[in-house]
Write a protein that holds these residues in place. Structure first.
Motif, short mmCIF file in Angstrom:
data_model
loop_
_atom_site.label_atom_id
_atom_site.label_comp_id
_atom_site.label_asym_id
_atom_site.label_seq_id
_atom_site.Cartn_x
_atom_site.Cartn_y
_atom_site.Cartn_z
N THR A 188 17.93 -41.27 -12.92
CA THR A 188 17.22 -42.47 -12.94
C THR A 188 15.59 -42.28 -12.75
N ALA A 189 14.97 -43.18 -12.96
CA ALA A 189 13.53 -43.20 -12.63
C ALA A 189 13.16 -43.29 -11.37
N ILE A 192 14.07 -39.56 -10.12
CA ILE A 192 13.09 -38.66 -10.55
C ILE A 192 11.69 -38.87 -9.78
N ILE A 193 11.31 -40.00 -9.18
CA ILE A 193 10.21 -40.21 -8.35
C ILE A 193 10.59 -39.62 -6.95
N GLN A 213 4.88 -43.02 -11.17
CA GLN A 213 5.44 -44.17 -11.92
C GLN A 213 5.29 -43.77 -13.44
N SER A 216 7.22 -41.00 -14.37
CA SER A 216 8.83 -41.29 -14.60
C SER A 216 9.03 -41.97 -15.75
N GLN A 217 8.14 -42.79 -16.33
CA GLN A 217 8.12 -43.59 -17.54
C GLN A 217 7.86 -42.72 -18.78
N CYS A 219 8.56 -39.23 -19.13
CA CYS A 219 9.27 -38.12 -19.19
C CYS A 219 10.56 -38.24 -19.84
N ASP A 220 10.94 -39.51 -20.19
CA ASP A 220 11.97 -39.83 -20.80
C ASP A 220 13.50 -39.52 -20.09
N ARG A 221 13.32 -39.56 -18.86
CA ARG A 221 14.51 -39.24 -17.68
C ARG A 221 14.80 -37.79 -18.01
N ALA A 226 9.44 -33.82 -16.15
CA ALA A 226 8.72 -34.62 -15.18
C ALA A 226 8.07 -33.61 -14.39
#
Length: 350
Positions: A188-189, A192-193, A213, A216-217, A219-221, A226
């Motif tokens: 999930t975002a 990833i963060i 942020q 994370s948006q 990079c397409d999960r 990322a």
């Protein structure tokens, strides 16, 4: 300079940053007396290979980290010589048979037979079997998958297979029924963060929250993407977080298709698609990304037709030899549908 992606890749199941319950299940799997064939699947950048390597370390210990690249040679029935690069340790071997195209069946059969006939260098306290990791299983031809099904039954006492795929839709039911399937969902975002913060802290780098942020948006999960984006941003903090060049190129292709629909434009688009292919961007990724970009900019009333068209040509893409033919055919048919829509819309205004 090493990539953070490789430098901070977890090597132990207990050090994985997400899907902790799955990691515990994998650890329990290694404690069983028998170890089944595995089919590990999930989207790109979800962490499939990382979990496979952690699983192998749990099985055999740190010896699996002593890797070497080995070139293996195979000969076809027509005496054509094939050379395949493998990554191996004393306990396992990893290979992507689809690298040799339509000759992947020979690689699958010969590789498994060779590994099954070899023995462990240190049998004391080790497993009685070696592990073969086959990546890109969903890209194998039907002949190779049928051969794989037969050989995995024949040599099960001497080796175990861990199959890695992005999707199971192209894997035959016969193979899926002989493996324990393990799905690795994309992080999930928030996950990833969290990983980006952990890596940044180890590198003594303090990125702003807004940057994390944004990554994370965009990079397409895909955690791999990322981490690459974070490392690139650390070299020039003032630079803007951008999508990879190949994605920007596909966006340009989509814009060209939507701008004008003509024979000349198809020829131009073909050259642009060739640019992506010769830079080793997988054709299925090109197809999916191009479809997403086109759907984002065309009228919603066309979505059902376009998706149906895409499904047809994606099926042909996976079963044909010349990938560019099917990509170009999809573009030409999309242009026809889109131009017809524009003409109907113009007539309605007149």
């Amino acid at each position: 300079m090493s990539l953070w992606l490789d430098k901070y890749r977890p090597t132990d199941l207990s050090k994985l940053h997400y899907h902790h319950e799955q990691a515990e299940n994998l650890r329990n799997l290694t404690k069983q007396g028998d170890f089944p064939h595995l089919l590990v699947y999930g989207p790109a950048g979800a962490g499939k290979k990382t979990r496979i390597m952690c699983l192998l370390k749990e099985l055999y210990g740190p010896g699996v980290e002593k890797l070497r690249i080995v070139k293996m040679n195979f000969t076809t029935a027509s005496n054509k010589k094939l050379e395949v690069s493998t990554l191996s340790s004393n306990y396992h071997i990893e290979v992507n048979p689809s690298d040799v195209g339509i000759y992947d069946r020979i690689v699958v059969m010969e590789l498994i037979k060779n590994v099954a006939q070899s023995h462990q260098l240190d049998v004391n306290g080790q497993r009685e079997f070696k592990v073969i990791v086959l990546t890109g299983v969903d890209e194998l031809t039907k002949d190779a998958q049928h051969a794989l099904r037969r050989t995995m039954e024949k040599y099960i006492t001497h080796c175990r297979l861990i199959l890695c795929a992005n999707s199971t839709s192209l894997v035959t039911p016969a193979i899926k029924s002989r493996c324990l399937s393990i799905r690795v969902p994309a992080p999930t975002a928030a996950e990833i963060i969290n990983v980006l913060q952990i890596v940044a802290k180890k590198e003594k780098y303090n990125p702003p929250e807004e940057m994390l942020q944004t990554i994370s948006q965009k990079c397409d999960r895909n955690l791999r993407r990322a981490l690459l984006m974070l490392q690139a941003a650390s070299q020039d903090p003032k630079s803007q977080i951008r999508e990879p060049d190949w994605m920007l190129h596909i966006q340009h292709v989509a814009d060209e298709i939507l701008t004008q629909q003509s024979i000349q434009k198809i020829a131009n688009v073909r050259n642009m698609l060739y640019e992506l292919i010769i830079h080793n961007i997988p054709t299925n990724i090109i197809f999916k990304t191009l479809l997403d970009k086109l759907l984002a900019k065309c009228d919603i009333s066309l979505h059902e037709k376009v998706v149906g068209l895409a499904a047809e040509y994606e099926h042909r893409l996976h079963h044909g030899n010349k990938k560019i033919f099917h990509l170009e055919a999809f573009v030409a048919n999309f242009m026809y549908i889109y131009k017809e829509f524009l003409e109907d819309a113009l007539d309605a205004l007149m």
